[in-house]
Design an enzyme around this catalytic site. Sequence first.
Site, short mmCIF file in Angstrom:
data_model
loop_
_atom_site.label_atom_id
_atom_site.label_comp_id
_atom_site.label_asym_id
_atom_site.label_seq_id
_atom_site.Cartn_x
_atom_site.Cartn_y
_atom_site.Cartn_z
N ARG A 12 -20.73 -10.69 -49.49
CA ARG A 12 -19.34 -11.13 -49.26
C ARG A 12 -19.04 -11.36 -47.78
O ARG A 12 -18.16 -12.14 -47.42
CB ARG A 12 -18.35 -10.14 -49.88
CG ARG A 12 -18.45 -8.74 -49.34
CD ARG A 12 -17.82 -7.70 -50.29
NE ARG A 12 -18.27 -6.37 -49.94
CZ ARG A 12 -17.50 -5.45 -49.34
NH1 ARG A 12 -16.25 -5.73 -49.04
NH2 ARG A 12 -17.98 -4.27 -49.07
N SER A 52 -11.32 -6.72 -48.86
CA SER A 52 -12.49 -6.52 -49.73
C SER A 52 -13.27 -7.80 -49.97
O SER A 52 -14.49 -7.79 -50.03
CB SER A 52 -12.06 -5.98 -51.10
OG SER A 52 -11.59 -4.68 -50.99
N GLU A 56 -3.63 -12.68 -60.92
CA GLU A 56 -4.78 -13.59 -60.89
C GLU A 56 -4.51 -14.91 -61.60
O GLU A 56 -5.11 -15.93 -61.26
CB GLU A 56 -6.00 -12.89 -61.50
CG GLU A 56 -6.47 -11.67 -60.71
CD GLU A 56 -5.65 -10.42 -60.99
OE1 GLU A 56 -4.90 -10.39 -61.99
OE2 GLU A 56 -5.75 -9.47 -60.18
N PHE A 70 -11.51 -9.67 -62.32
CA PHE A 70 -10.14 -10.14 -62.53
C PHE A 70 -10.04 -11.66 -62.44
O PHE A 70 -9.21 -12.28 -63.10
CB PHE A 70 -9.19 -9.51 -61.51
CG PHE A 70 -9.45 -8.04 -61.26
CD1 PHE A 70 -9.78 -7.19 -62.31
CD2 PHE A 70 -9.38 -7.50 -59.98
CE1 PHE A 70 -10.04 -5.84 -62.09
CE2 PHE A 70 -9.62 -6.16 -59.76
CZ PHE A 70 -9.95 -5.33 -60.80
N HIS A 100 -17.53 -8.50 -55.74
CA HIS A 100 -17.83 -7.26 -56.44
C HIS A 100 -18.38 -7.51 -57.86
O HIS A 100 -17.97 -6.87 -58.82
CB HIS A 100 -16.59 -6.36 -56.51
CG HIS A 100 -16.18 -5.82 -55.16
ND1 HIS A 100 -16.04 -6.62 -54.06
CD2 HIS A 100 -15.90 -4.57 -54.75
CE1 HIS A 100 -15.67 -5.88 -53.02
NE2 HIS A 100 -15.59 -4.62 -53.40
N ARG A 159 -20.75 -6.52 -53.64
CA ARG A 159 -20.08 -5.58 -52.74
C ARG A 159 -21.03 -4.94 -51.75
O ARG A 159 -20.77 -4.88 -50.55
CB ARG A 159 -19.42 -4.48 -53.58
CG ARG A 159 -18.80 -3.37 -52.76
CD ARG A 159 -18.13 -2.34 -53.67
NE ARG A 159 -17.37 -1.37 -52.89
CZ ARG A 159 -17.86 -0.21 -52.46
NH1 ARG A 159 -19.12 0.12 -52.71
NH2 ARG A 159 -17.11 0.62 -51.77
#
Lengths: 323, 283
Positions: A21, A48, A69, A94, A120, A178
């Site tokens: 990421r 994140s 979302e 999500f 993630h 992640r």
Amino acid sequence: MNDLNLIKDVLDKDISSEPIRKGFGRGLLNAGKINVNVVAACADLTESTQMSLFKKEFPERFVEVGVAEQNLVTVGSGMAAMGKIPFVSSYAAFSPGRNWEQIRTTVCLNDQPVKIVGSHAGVSVGPDGATHQMLEDIALMRVLPNMVVIAPGDSLEAERATLAIASDQRPAYIRLAREATPIITTDKTPFEIGKAYVYKAGKDLTIMSTGTMTYQALAAAAKLEKDGIHAEVIHIPTIKPLDEKTIIASAKKTGKVITVEEGQIIGGLGGAIAELLSQTSPTKVIRMGMQDRFGESGKPDELLEHFGLTAKHIAVQAHHLVM
Amino acid sequence: MTHSIEDLELIAVEIRQDIIKMLLHAGSGHSAGPLGLADIFTALYFDILKHDPKNPDWEERDMLLLSNGHCVPVRYAAMARAGYFDLSELKTLRQLGSRLQGHPERTKLPGMETTSGPLGCGLSQAAGMALAMRMNDIHHRWVYVVLGDGELDEGNIWEAAMLTSKYNLNNVIGIIDRNNIQIDGPTESVMPLDDLKAKWVSFGWHVIEIDGNNIEAVIDACAMARAVVDKPVMIIAHTIPGKGVDFMEYDFHWHGSPPNAEQAKKALRELRTLQGKIRSEHE
């Protein structure tokens, strides 16, 4: 291997690692500098998903939609309708986990160049457990007409892939992880949407991998060399459109295929390869990945070991296959 | 204004006649919603919208989104009457190879701004358009979005309601077709929406309530909405489902059904009578 400018020794204990990421974050920032129409939206996970770099540099081109979302992707669709190239990010569980129909109708059927960023993904999310370990995203996105699906193998490739989808007019999904993943490419390694790359040539079997699993595939191939088994390793960062030519050529050459991914084998890379080869060049295919089950809490390394997603496990399967 | 109210009322009747003929020919589709929306779409395409039927992608145009895509027959008829395409194409509705899909598709028909049908997505797309306009420093274009009342059951609508208000996207103008019916029955028994005005006010919107079958009221409400700069505006337009065809009015059974040949004949006869009434009233 040299032509592709890869890191030569994946077994080097000092190989550097970085979360995939992070590469996306840098790639988006650069894409934003190159093209003023690149914009971003996030569903309360800016740090994140590493969209924070873009937000800091271009606050006027960033939209915070909150934990919503469905709204995330449809707002993206609206921005794209006005000529923007929107990147919309959340955790993969999500988005695209929750908002699939909005992606289908307002992005794919509506044919707008929204870039869905799912962070993630995979069991290596770790202690958060099954709810947050997205395993079905590749299947969900691959089935949609018009959608490009990309799972970069390391942070440097994620950076290049982000730049590539930013200058592409199609809808796209990019899958991020992640935890830190070993960096196997260099800044000279090529990346092109729709291309698979032979990272290591071999003749006894082909290991076809995507995302975080390509490092494990290369490590497995290095071990197998010592056992006298010459495995070919093909990294497939673009799961759709699939580089059929490269995949079929290798399957014909070795006659034995193992696919490896950090996600469900049903509908994932394993599904895609099996569908392709069964029709064009029937080949024995062992599909490694999540075997129609959910993940659970644990440390990332423990979980990869637990679910059989390490170089060691790949090497064992390879031995069985070539016997 | 280039059209008198009488002209607009007569156009709305023609659009209603088009809807009946299209649905009869197609053999499937929604009757009540499109008939109820005929006055709003007449007002939009023949007075309110800045648009050019001969140049659907005109960069200065206002955007019009139909969030409740199942009502698209009224939009097709209005577009054809406005000159986007020939009236004869209306009879291709829902047929193989037609640009007039059962639910609207952007990529098939120039002037259709979004693909819609699955409910609840229009308001957030309108918000996205308004955000992009703001990023480009464009303040003189409006984004109109027509919503069904039944589709307000969708959570996505309220996510968008919060976002539009948060960013004060005052060039978004929503029009709710408040006809009180949805597929399974009256909205207030399927999933109560009232107090609808209070809901939108509490979400930070300026709300205008009108008779949505009164063309002049629709035009006035949109003019007022454009003058409100501190909030996005939601127009709650009370309409009669099936408006103009007596046996369809107020009956939720007509939400998703087309007329048969005999019913179409009766409907067209009623609409011809309505035309005569409008003409005589304005004489």
